[in-house]
Write an enzyme that holds these catalytic residues in place. Sequence first.
Site, PDB file in Angstrom:
ATOM      1  N   THR A   1       8.134   9.923   3.729  1.00 51.70           N
ATOM      2  CA  THR A   1       7.464   9.054   2.753  1.00 51.70           C
ATOM      3  C   THR A   1       5.965   9.170   2.996  1.00 51.70           C
ATOM      4  O   THR A   1       5.532   9.934   3.865  1.00 51.70           O
ATOM      5  CB  THR A   1       7.877   7.579   2.946  1.00 51.70           C
ATOM      6  OG1 THR A   1       7.369   7.131   4.206  1.00 51.70           O
ATOM      7  CG2 THR A   1       9.384   7.388   2.908  1.00 51.70           C
TER       8      THR A   1
ATOM      9  N   TYR B   1       4.441  -2.920  16.140  1.00 54.93           N
ATOM     10  CA  TYR B   1       5.462  -2.503  15.166  1.00 54.93           C
ATOM     11  C   TYR B   1       6.860  -2.749  15.738  1.00 54.93           C
ATOM     12  O   TYR B   1       7.736  -3.307  15.082  1.00 54.93           O
ATOM     13  CB  TYR B   1       5.253  -1.015  14.851  1.00 54.93           C
ATOM     14  CG  TYR B   1       6.154  -0.458  13.765  1.00 54.93           C
ATOM     15  CD1 TYR B   1       5.946  -0.777  12.432  1.00 54.93           C
ATOM     16  CD2 TYR B   1       7.211   0.401  14.075  1.00 54.93           C
ATOM     17  CE1 TYR B   1       6.765  -0.260  11.425  1.00 54.93           C
ATOM     18  CE2 TYR B   1       8.028   0.923  13.093  1.00 54.93           C
ATOM     19  CZ  TYR B   1       7.797   0.592  11.769  1.00 54.93           C
ATOM     20  OH  TYR B   1       8.611   1.102  10.783  1.00 54.93           O
TER      21      TYR B   1
ATOM     22  N   LYS C   1       9.795  -5.225  14.252  1.00 54.24           N
ATOM     23  CA  LYS C   1      11.087  -4.692  13.798  1.00 54.24           C
ATOM     24  C   LYS C   1      12.239  -5.245  14.641  1.00 54.24           C
ATOM     25  O   LYS C   1      13.336  -5.468  14.126  1.00 54.24           O
ATOM     26  CB  LYS C   1      11.061  -3.164  13.805  1.00 54.24           C
ATOM     27  CG  LYS C   1      10.061  -2.563  12.789  1.00 54.24           C
ATOM     28  CD  LYS C   1      10.358  -2.966  11.346  1.00 54.24           C
ATOM     29  CE  LYS C   1       9.469  -2.266  10.341  1.00 54.24           C
ATOM     30  NZ  LYS C   1       9.778  -2.616   8.933  1.00 54.24           N
TER      31      LYS C   1
ATOM     32  N   ASP D   1       1.754  -9.370  -3.241  1.00 54.18           N
ATOM     33  CA  ASP D   1       1.324  -9.004  -1.893  1.00 54.18           C
ATOM     34  C   ASP D   1       2.266  -9.725  -0.929  1.00 54.18           C
ATOM     35  O   ASP D   1       2.222 -10.953  -0.799  1.00 54.18           O
ATOM     36  CB  ASP D   1      -0.132  -9.440  -1.655  1.00 54.18           C
ATOM     37  CG  ASP D   1      -0.614  -9.048  -0.264  1.00 54.18           C
ATOM     38  OD1 ASP D   1       0.237  -8.734   0.614  1.00 54.18           O
ATOM     39  OD2 ASP D   1      -1.833  -9.050  -0.032  1.00 54.18           O
TER      40      ASP D   1
HETATM   41  N1  NAD Z   1       9.236   6.355   6.636  1.00 57.30           N
HETATM   42  C1  NAD Z   1       9.732   6.166   7.850  1.00 57.30           C
HETATM   43  O1  NAD Z   1       9.859   7.106   8.638  1.00 57.30           O
HETATM   44  C2  NAD Z   1      10.187   4.786   8.269  1.00 57.30           C
HETATM   45  C3  NAD Z   1      10.848   4.696   9.500  1.00 57.30           C
HETATM   46  C4  NAD Z   1      11.290   3.453   9.914  1.00 57.30           C
HETATM   47  C5  NAD Z   1      11.083   2.329   9.128  1.00 57.30           C
HETATM   48  N2  NAD Z   1      10.431   2.448   7.943  1.00 57.30           N
HETATM   49  C6  NAD Z   1      10.220   1.212   7.174  1.00 57.30           C
HETATM   50  O2  NAD Z   1      10.589   1.417   5.839  1.00 57.30           O
HETATM   51  C7  NAD Z   1       9.844   0.528   5.004  1.00 57.30           C
HETATM   52  C8  NAD Z   1       9.254   1.308   3.857  1.00 57.30           C
HETATM   53  O3  NAD Z   1       8.376   2.292   4.385  1.00 57.30           O
HETATM   54  P1  NAD Z   1       8.077   3.697   3.672  1.00 57.30           P
HETATM   55  O4  NAD Z   1       8.259   4.747   4.671  1.00 57.30           O
HETATM   56  O5  NAD Z   1       8.773   3.781   2.373  1.00 57.30           O
HETATM   57  O6  NAD Z   1       6.496   3.534   3.498  1.00 57.30           O
HETATM   58  P2  NAD Z   1       5.543   3.718   2.259  1.00 57.30           P
HETATM   59  O7  NAD Z   1       4.176   3.468   2.797  1.00 57.30           O
HETATM   60  O8  NAD Z   1       5.823   4.977   1.539  1.00 57.30           O
HETATM   61  O9  NAD Z   1       5.990   2.496   1.354  1.00 57.30           O
HETATM   62  C9  NAD Z   1       5.715   1.188   1.735  1.00 57.30           C
HETATM   63  C10 NAD Z   1       5.821   0.328   0.530  1.00 57.30           C
HETATM   64  O10 NAD Z   1       5.446  -1.012   0.898  1.00 57.30           O
HETATM   65  C11 NAD Z   1       4.406  -1.429   0.055  1.00 57.30           C
HETATM   66  N3  NAD Z   1       3.539  -2.373   0.715  1.00 57.30           N
HETATM   67  C12 NAD Z   1       2.747  -2.172   1.788  1.00 57.30           C
HETATM   68  N4  NAD Z   1       2.076  -3.314   2.049  1.00 57.30           N
HETATM   69  C13 NAD Z   1       2.492  -4.228   1.133  1.00 57.30           C
HETATM   70  C14 NAD Z   1       2.178  -5.578   0.876  1.00 57.30           C
HETATM   71  N5  NAD Z   1       1.285  -6.247   1.614  1.00 57.30           N
HETATM   72  N6  NAD Z   1       2.775  -6.205  -0.146  1.00 57.30           N
HETATM   73  C15 NAD Z   1       3.673  -5.546  -0.929  1.00 57.30           C
HETATM   74  N7  NAD Z   1       4.016  -4.268  -0.740  1.00 57.30           N
HETATM   75  C16 NAD Z   1       3.409  -3.626   0.276  1.00 57.30           C
HETATM   76  C17 NAD Z   1       3.674  -0.160  -0.344  1.00 57.30           C
HETATM   77  O11 NAD Z   1       2.930  -0.348  -1.516  1.00 57.30           O
HETATM   78  C18 NAD Z   1       4.869   0.763  -0.564  1.00 57.30           C
HETATM   79  O12 NAD Z   1       5.484   0.536  -1.806  1.00 57.30           O
HETATM   80  C19 NAD Z   1       8.820  -0.153   5.906  1.00 57.30           C
HETATM   81  O13 NAD Z   1       9.253  -1.440   6.260  1.00 57.30           O
HETATM   82  C20 NAD Z   1       8.778   0.759   7.133  1.00 57.30           C
HETATM   83  O14 NAD Z   1       8.401   0.076   8.313  1.00 57.30           O
HETATM   84  C21 NAD Z   1       9.969   3.655   7.498  1.00 57.30           C
END
Ligand code: NAD
Length: 266
Positions: free
Chosen positions: A195, A160, A164, A65
Site C-alpha cells: 500500500t 506503533y 496495535k 478525520d
Molecule cells: N500496509 C501494511 O503493510 C500494513 C501492515 C500492518 C498493518 N497495517 C494497517 O492497515 C491499516 C491501513 O493501512 P494501509 O497500509 O492501507 O495504509 P495507507 O496509508 O495506504 O491507508 C491508510 C488509510 O487511512 C487513512 N487515514 C490516515 N489517517 C487518517 C485519519 N486521521 N482519519 C481518517 N483516515 C485516515 C488514509 O487516508 C488512508 O485511506 C492501518 O491501520 C495500518 O496500520 C498496514
Amino acid sequence: MDFSSVKGKVAIVTGASRGIGEAIAKIFGENGMKVVCAARSVEQGQAVADAICADGGDAVFIQTDCSDVSQIKNLVDKTVEHYGKLDGIVSNAGIGQGGSPLHEYEMEDYDKIFALNSKGVFAGMKYGAEAIFKSHSQGGFLINVASIAGIIPQRGQALYTATKHGVVGMTKVAALDYAPYGITVNAICPGYTKTSIFGNAPEQALTFFAKDCPAGRMGNPEECGYLALFLASDLARYITGAAIPVDGALSAGHQNVSTWKHPLFD
Ligand SMILES: NC(=O)c1ccc[n+]([C@@H]2O[C@H](COP(=O)([O-])OP(=O)(O)OC[C@H]3O[C@@H](n4cnc5c(N)ncnc54)[C@H](O)[C@@H]3O)[C@@H](O)[C@H]2O)c1
C-alpha cells in the site's frame, strides 16, 4: 462460498480512500453491502465511493478525520441517518511511525499515533456498537485492522506496536462483551502489504520485505479485503475475539534455520 448473507448490510470503512481500506470498501460494495467510505481526503474518498456506485454498488463518502472523536460520532450518526441502520464498522484508518529506538521518539509522536490508532479505533468501536445495538442488527460486526505488530513486537516501533497491541486487546474484550448479543469482534493483522505505506520505499527495501516473509512476497490489500468480507458475513458468526494474521506466515515463528530443507524436497 456463498456470501449472499452480506447483501444489504450497512458498513462503515474508515481510511477507505486507499490501501487496505479501499480494498475492503470495494469488496464489500461488489458483494451488495451498503458502504460508507470514511477518509480525510474528499477527492480520494469520493472517488472510491463513486467507483463502487459505477460498478452497480451502493456507497457514500463522509469526510472524517478519525483522530477526532467527535467526527467519528458524526460519521456513525450520519450513516444511520442516510441508510437507516448500521450493521458493522471496519476501523482501518491508522498510521505507522517507526524505525527508531524508543528514546528518540518525541512526546508529540505518542499523542499523534495514539489519537488515531488507539483512541480513534476505540471511538469507532464504541459508537459503532451503540448504533449496531440500536439497529437491532442481526449479524452485527466490529472489525479492526490491527497489524502483526499487535501480535509480535516490532523493533524500532515502540509506539506503533503499543497501539496495535492495544487494538488486539480491545478487540478481545469487546468480543467477550458482545458475544451474548451476537455481535462479532475480530482483528485483521496484516503483514507487509503493498500500500502507500511502502510507496516511497526503495526497490532494495521491497526486496528485503519480500524475502523476510516466509511466503517470499508482500501481500496485496485485497487479501485483507476478502477476510473482512468473510468476517462480515453470516458464515463467520462463531468467529469472534480472534486476531487473524494475513501475513504469509511472517508472525508464525522465526525463519532462522533458513538453509534447512526437508530431504524429501531435495
Ligand atoms: N500496509 C501494511 O503493510 C500494513 C501492515 C500492518 C498493518 N497495517 C494497517 O492497515 C491499516 C491501513 O493501512 P494501509 O497500509 O492501507 O495504509 P495507507 O496509508 O495506504 O491507508 C491508510 C488509510 O487511512 C487513512 N487515514 C490516515 N489517517 C487518517 C485519519 N486521521 N482519519 C481518517 N483516515 C485516515 C488514509 O487516508 C488512508 O485511506 C492501518 O491501520 C495500518 O496500520 C498496514
